[in-house]
Design a protein around this motif. Structure first.
Motif, PDB file in Angstrom:
ATOM      1  N   PRO A  48       0.833  -1.211   0.000  1.00 32.51           N
ATOM      2  CA  PRO A  48       0.000   0.000   0.000  1.00 32.51           C
ATOM      3  C   PRO A  48       0.868   1.262   0.000  1.00 32.51           C
ATOM      4  CG  PRO A  48      -0.472  -1.395   1.925  1.00 32.51           C
ATOM      5  CD  PRO A  48       0.721  -1.963   1.257  1.00 32.51           C
ATOM      6  N   LEU A  49       0.277   2.376  -0.463  1.00 29.00           N
ATOM      7  CA  LEU A  49       0.985   3.659  -0.440  1.00 29.00           C
ATOM      8  C   LEU A  49       1.352   4.026   0.989  1.00 29.00           C
ATOM      9  CD1 LEU A  49      -1.335   5.472  -2.997  1.00 29.00           C
ATOM     10  CD2 LEU A  49       1.125   5.000  -3.334  1.00 29.00           C
ATOM     11  N   SER A  50       0.482   3.675   1.936  1.00 27.98           N
ATOM     12  CA  SER A  50       0.751   3.895   3.355  1.00 27.98           C
ATOM     13  C   SER A  50      -0.051   2.849   4.113  1.00 27.98           C
ATOM     14  CB  SER A  50       0.303   5.308   3.764  1.00 27.98           C
ATOM     15  OG  SER A  50      -1.076   5.452   3.489  1.00 27.98           O
ATOM     16  N   ALA A  51       0.212   2.703   5.413  1.00 21.90           N
ATOM     17  CA  ALA A  51      -0.501   1.680   6.188  1.00 21.90           C
ATOM     18  C   ALA A  51      -2.011   1.884   6.040  1.00 21.90           C
ATOM     19  CB  ALA A  51      -0.100   1.780   7.664  1.00 21.90           C
ATOM     20  N   GLY A  52      -2.704   0.799   5.752  1.00 26.31           N
ATOM     21  CA  GLY A  52      -4.155   0.870   5.613  1.00 26.31           C
ATOM     22  C   GLY A  52      -4.627   1.434   4.288  1.00 26.31           C
ATOM     23  N   GLY A  53      -3.696   1.758   3.392  1.00 28.38           N
ATOM     24  CA  GLY A  53      -4.048   2.519   2.195  1.00 28.38           C
ATOM     25  C   GLY A  53      -4.222   1.688   0.936  1.00 28.38           C
ATOM     26  N   VAL A  54      -4.283   2.425  -0.179  1.00 29.58           N
ATOM     27  CA  VAL A  54      -4.479   1.851  -1.510  1.00 29.58           C
ATOM     28  C   VAL A  54      -3.132   1.358  -2.036  1.00 29.58           C
ATOM     29  CG1 VAL A  54      -5.238   2.411  -3.875  1.00 29.58           C
ATOM     30  CG2 VAL A  54      -6.450   3.369  -1.903  1.00 29.58           C
ATOM     31  N   ALA A  55      -3.188   0.316  -2.894  1.00 29.78           N
ATOM     32  CA  ALA A  55      -1.966  -0.262  -3.475  1.00 29.78           C
ATOM     33  C   ALA A  55      -1.178   0.787  -4.247  1.00 29.78           C
ATOM     34  CB  ALA A  55      -2.347  -1.405  -4.414  1.00 29.78           C
ATOM     35  N   ASN A  56       0.134   0.589  -4.274  1.00 27.44           N
ATOM     36  CA  ASN A  56       1.022   1.496  -5.003  1.00 27.44           C
ATOM     37  C   ASN A  56       1.104   1.041  -6.465  1.00 27.44           C
ATOM     38  OD1 ASN A  56       3.011   3.135  -5.953  1.00 27.44           O
ATOM     39  ND2 ASN A  56       4.471   2.707  -4.298  1.00 27.44           N
ATOM     40  N   ALA A  57       0.076   1.399  -7.232  1.00 28.52           N
ATOM     41  CA  ALA A  57       0.019   0.968  -8.633  1.00 28.52           C
ATOM     42  C   ALA A  57       1.167   1.556  -9.442  1.00 28.52           C
ATOM     43  CB  ALA A  57      -1.317   1.369  -9.255  1.00 28.52           C
ATOM     44  N   ALA A  58       1.641   2.731  -9.045  1.00 32.45           N
ATOM     45  CA  ALA A  58       2.749   3.341  -9.787  1.00 32.45           C
ATOM     46  C   ALA A  58       4.010   2.478  -9.682  1.00 32.45           C
ATOM     47  CB  ALA A  58       3.020   4.752  -9.263  1.00 32.45           C
ATOM     48  N   ALA A  59       4.191   1.813  -8.543  1.00 35.20           N
ATOM     49  CA  ALA A  59       5.362   0.930  -8.392  1.00 35.20           C
ATOM     50  C   ALA A  59       5.253  -0.229  -9.377  1.00 35.20           C
ATOM     51  CB  ALA A  59       5.447   0.413  -6.958  1.00 35.20           C
ATOM     52  N   GLN A  60       4.045  -0.780  -9.529  1.00 37.57           N
ATOM     53  CA  GLN A  60       3.843  -1.834 -10.531  1.00 37.57           C
ATOM     54  C   GLN A  60       4.103  -1.287 -11.931  1.00 37.57           C
ATOM     55  OE1 GLN A  60       0.164  -4.310 -10.570  1.00 37.57           O
ATOM     56  NE2 GLN A  60       0.082  -3.832 -12.764  1.00 37.57           N
ATOM     57  N   ASP A  61       3.530  -0.134 -12.230  1.00 37.72           N
ATOM     58  CA  ASP A  61       3.667   0.420 -13.585  1.00 37.72           C
ATOM     59  C   ASP A  61       5.136   0.625 -13.935  1.00 37.72           C
ATOM     60  OD1 ASP A  61       0.934   0.401 -13.932  1.00 37.72           O
ATOM     61  OD2 ASP A  61       0.668   2.526 -13.455  1.00 37.72           O
ATOM     62  N   SER A  62       5.950   1.092 -12.987  1.00 40.80           N
ATOM     63  CA  SER A  62       7.345   1.320 -13.351  1.00 40.80           C
ATOM     64  C   SER A  62       8.104   0.001 -13.450  1.00 40.80           C
ATOM     65  CB  SER A  62       7.999   2.349 -12.425  1.00 40.80           C
ATOM     66  OG  SER A  62       8.408   1.759 -11.247  1.00 40.80           O
ATOM     67  N   PHE A  63       7.797  -0.964 -12.571  1.00 38.78           N
ATOM     68  CA  PHE A  63       8.474  -2.274 -12.653  1.00 38.78           C
ATOM     69  C   PHE A  63       8.114  -2.991 -13.957  1.00 38.78           C
ATOM     70  CE2 PHE A  63       8.570  -6.885 -11.722  1.00 38.78           C
ATOM     71  CZ  PHE A  63       9.897  -7.019 -11.341  1.00 38.78           C
ATOM     72  N   CYS A  64       6.887  -2.817 -14.422  1.00 35.29           N
ATOM     73  CA  CYS A  64       6.393  -3.541 -15.598  1.00 35.29           C
ATOM     74  C   CYS A  64       6.524  -2.732 -16.891  1.00 35.29           C
ATOM     75  CB  CYS A  64       4.933  -3.947 -15.392  1.00 35.29           C
ATOM     76  SG  CYS A  64       4.663  -5.002 -13.940  1.00 35.29           S
ATOM     77  N   ALA A  65       7.149  -1.567 -16.840  1.00 35.65           N
ATOM     78  CA  ALA A  65       7.232  -0.709 -18.036  1.00 35.65           C
ATOM     79  C   ALA A  65       7.941  -1.443 -19.165  1.00 35.65           C
ATOM     80  CB  ALA A  65       7.971   0.582 -17.698  1.00 35.65           C
ATOM     81  N   GLY A  66       7.382  -1.392 -20.353  1.00 39.20           N
ATOM     82  CA  GLY A  66       8.026  -1.987 -21.521  1.00 39.20           C
ATOM     83  C   GLY A  66       8.001  -3.504 -21.533  1.00 39.20           C
ATOM     84  N   THR A  67       7.170  -4.123 -20.700  1.00 39.53           N
ATOM     85  CA  THR A  67       7.032  -5.579 -20.743  1.00 39.53           C
ATOM     86  C   THR A  67       5.643  -5.947 -20.206  1.00 39.53           C
ATOM     87  OG1 THR A  67       8.066  -7.701 -20.170  1.00 39.53           O
ATOM     88  CG2 THR A  67       8.130  -5.968 -18.484  1.00 39.53           C
ATOM     89  N   THR A  68       5.410  -7.255 -20.071  1.00 39.11           N
ATOM     90  CA  THR A  68       4.142  -7.742 -19.529  1.00 39.11           C
ATOM     91  C   THR A  68       4.370  -8.185 -18.094  1.00 39.11           C
ATOM     92  OG1 THR A  68       4.702  -9.903 -20.427  1.00 39.11           O
ATOM     93  CG2 THR A  68       3.298  -8.494 -21.782  1.00 39.11           C
ATOM     94  N   CYS A  69       3.307  -8.181 -17.274  1.00 40.40           N
ATOM     95  CA  CYS A  69       3.428  -8.651 -15.884  1.00 40.40           C
ATOM     96  C   CYS A  69       2.229  -9.519 -15.522  1.00 40.40           C
ATOM     97  CB  CYS A  69       3.481  -7.471 -14.911  1.00 40.40           C
ATOM     98  SG  CYS A  69       5.161  -6.906 -14.518  1.00 40.40           S
ATOM     99  N   LEU A  70       2.512 -10.544 -14.743  1.00 38.60           N
ATOM    100  CA  LEU A  70       1.486 -11.448 -14.218  1.00 38.60           C
ATOM    101  C   LEU A  70       1.441 -11.318 -12.700  1.00 38.60           C
ATOM    102  CD1 LEU A  70       2.482 -14.639 -16.245  1.00 38.60           C
ATOM    103  CD2 LEU A  70       0.583 -13.068 -16.734  1.00 38.60           C
ATOM    104  N   ILE A  71       0.260 -11.567 -12.124  1.00 37.69           N
ATOM    105  CA  ILE A  71       0.135 -11.605 -10.664  1.00 37.69           C
ATOM    106  C   ILE A  71       0.479 -13.025 -10.211  1.00 37.69           C
ATOM    107  CG2 ILE A  71      -1.453 -11.418  -8.700  1.00 37.69           C
ATOM    108  CD1 ILE A  71      -3.029  -9.339 -10.399  1.00 37.69           C
TER     109      ILE A  71
END
Ligand code: AHR
Ligand code: AHR
Length: 481
Positions: A48-71
């Motif tokens: 999460p962005l912070s405790a109790g918060g929403v997932a850090n989607a931006a972290a996923q987007d940067s890790f997965c940039a220019g490729t595909t990602c699976l959960i």
């Protein structure tokens, strides 16, 4: 307080808490899920962005940039380690190597919560997660509760889009060996009023919509974009509830005795956890999961009402399904391949077969038409697009057995969904990559000059990882015709 804080204060704590979108405890700041990227197989945990918060989607987007990602892992937030991972074969085999189920794309189900982007788990037929050795789940006739938040517009009639308690050996071991939430419009067992979809309880060898093992008028069709589904069960009692997850309160669809059919009273729950599949690894269903929990003990109605209020306050909302160069509905476009072999080739068709062909300004009018497509609003989801053949109006690009074909719109839900595609910025940095709405691990790809809905490194020849990004990136221009 988060949903699991509410269940704890009600005396029925979560023993499993799964979500790729947010923390389900106020104090939870650990990993929500793990993604694995196609380029190098590396994995990353998303918190999460912070405790109790929403997932850090931006972290996923940067890790997965220019490729595909699976959960790859959906972590259990309860502290019991009841994580969900790729489901193994059972009564039915999955499509992956050794009969395992597919993993979900990490980008198939974008949403916002209170304005922050997050991704749900988009389950296509063939996709499933499981944990056969969890700690603390209900066994036998012991009481438990559960809820899940789903996309009420993503479902089918296959068996069985489930979340909850199932067999530990992936096999159908008999009536009463499961207790899971089901969502979809299967009428193979139970059903409710209207034409569906319905929330039902999968108790094994039966989807139950109420007291009667068949139809129960008290179980309404429910198709809000976001729905809350609740099932709870204890000795000779169980209940089924639903709500719009974005507003309002829970309605009770059934609250009463166990089925009178042999095997369901007492129950023989085994305590495995499944997501997206039936107890015997039936893999025909589809749906989208955002969050869900399982509890120990039979939660009170007041507790469940407070959980629904918390879900509404999380403010689930839709967001764009596409990125990259914009497409104008009604315009004619052509799609040029970007792989070094093939940069004079355009996505075209020869009869039903979608392929790539060399087309230039001096090509025949007929060939230019074969390589041109009219952009339409997505037949299966208006947030994406469909591509109508220029020379065969009424026929669209669809996938069938993951080959791309041009076929007449037969008006079926299956056709509309198979003909819906969501463009995103090109995986190789050029143009657009065109994702299948219903199978978001799969993209328009040319392979030996024939076009497929291909996944990066999947089991088909046309899924081969080599040159995937290039083969799946297309420069979009004004139509050649
Ligand atoms: O109860 C419905 C389904 O029947 C279960 O999910 C599956 O195990 C069996 O095929
Ligand atoms: O292309 C994959 C699937 O093949 C389609 O969804 C279905 O229509 C066909 O069985």
């Amino acid at each position: 307080a988060g949903p699991c804080d509410i269940y704890a204060s009600g005396g029925t704590p979560c023993i499993a808490a799964h979500s790729t979108t947010r923390a389900l405890y106020n104090a939870y700041a650990g990993s929500l899920y793990q993604v694995k990227r196609g380029s190098d197989g590396a994995v990353a945990n998303i918190a999460p962005l912070s405790a109790g918060g929403v997932a850090n989607a931006a972290a996923q987007d940067s890790f997965c940039a220019g490729t595909t990602c699976l959960i790859t892992i959906i972590y259990d937030q309860s502290g019991r380690g009841n994580h969900l991972t790729q489901a193994p074969p059972g009564g039915f085999e999955g499509p992956e190597a050794n009969g395992y189920d597919n993993l979900a794309s990490a980008t198939g189900a974008p949403v916002t919560l209170n304005g922050h982007k997050a991704y749900g788990v988009f389950i296509s037929p063939g996709t499933g997660y499981r944990n056969n050795a969890p700690s603390g789940t209900a066994k036998g006739d012991a009481a438990e509760g559960m809820y899940a938040v789903f996309d009420g517009t993503h479902y089918n009639g296959g068996c069985c889009f489930d979340y909850g308690n199932a067999e530990t050996n992936n096999l159908d071991t008999g009536n009463g060996h499961m207790e899971a939430i089901y969502f979809g419009d299967s009428t193979a067992w139970g059903s409710g009023s209207g034409s569906g979809p319905w929330i039902m309880a999968d108790l094994e060898n039966g989807l139950f919509s109420g007291a009667n093992p068949k139809n129960n008028a008290g179980d309404p069709s429910i198709s809000h974009r976001f729905i809350t589904a609740v099932v709870k069960g204890g000795p000779n009692k169980w209940a089924l509830k639903g709500a719009n997850a974005a507003s309002g309160s829970l309605s009770t669809y059934y609250d009463g005795a166990r089925p009178s059919v042999r095997g369901y009273n007492p129950m023989s729950k085994e305590g495995a956890i499944i997501l997206g599949i039936g107890g015997d690894n039936s893999i025909s269903a589809q749906g989208t999961f955002y969050e869900g929990v399982m509890t120990t003990g039979y939660p009170s109605d007041a507790t469940e009402n407070a959980v629904q209020a918390d879900i509404v306050a999380a403010k689930y909302a839709t967001t764009s399904m596409t990125s990259g160069p914009a497409l104008a509905v009604g315009s004619s476009i052509s799609l040029r391949a970007t792989t070094a072999c093939c940069t004079t080739r355009y996505l075209a068709h020869t009869g039903a077969t979608v392929n790539t062909q060399v087309v230039s300004s001096s090509s025949s009018a007929a060939l230019k038409q074969q390589a041109s497509w009219t952009v339409r609003a997505g037949l299966g989801n208006g947030a994406c697009f469909s591509f109508e053949s220029r020379d065969t109006p009424g026929s669209f690009i669809r996938h069938y057995d993951f080959a791309l074909v041009v076929a007449a719109n037969d008006g079926s839900k299956q056709f509309r969904e198979d003909a819906t595609f969501c463009p995103q910025a090109g995986l190789n940095g050029q143009g657009s990559s065109i994702r299948a709405w219903g199978y978001p691990t799969r993209y328009f790809r040319h392979y030996d000059n024939v076009a497929y809905a291909a996944s990066n490194g999947g089991v088909h020849t046309f899924d081969v990882a080599g040159s995937f990004n290039d083969d799946a990136s297309w420069v979009v221009s004004d139509g050649l015709a």
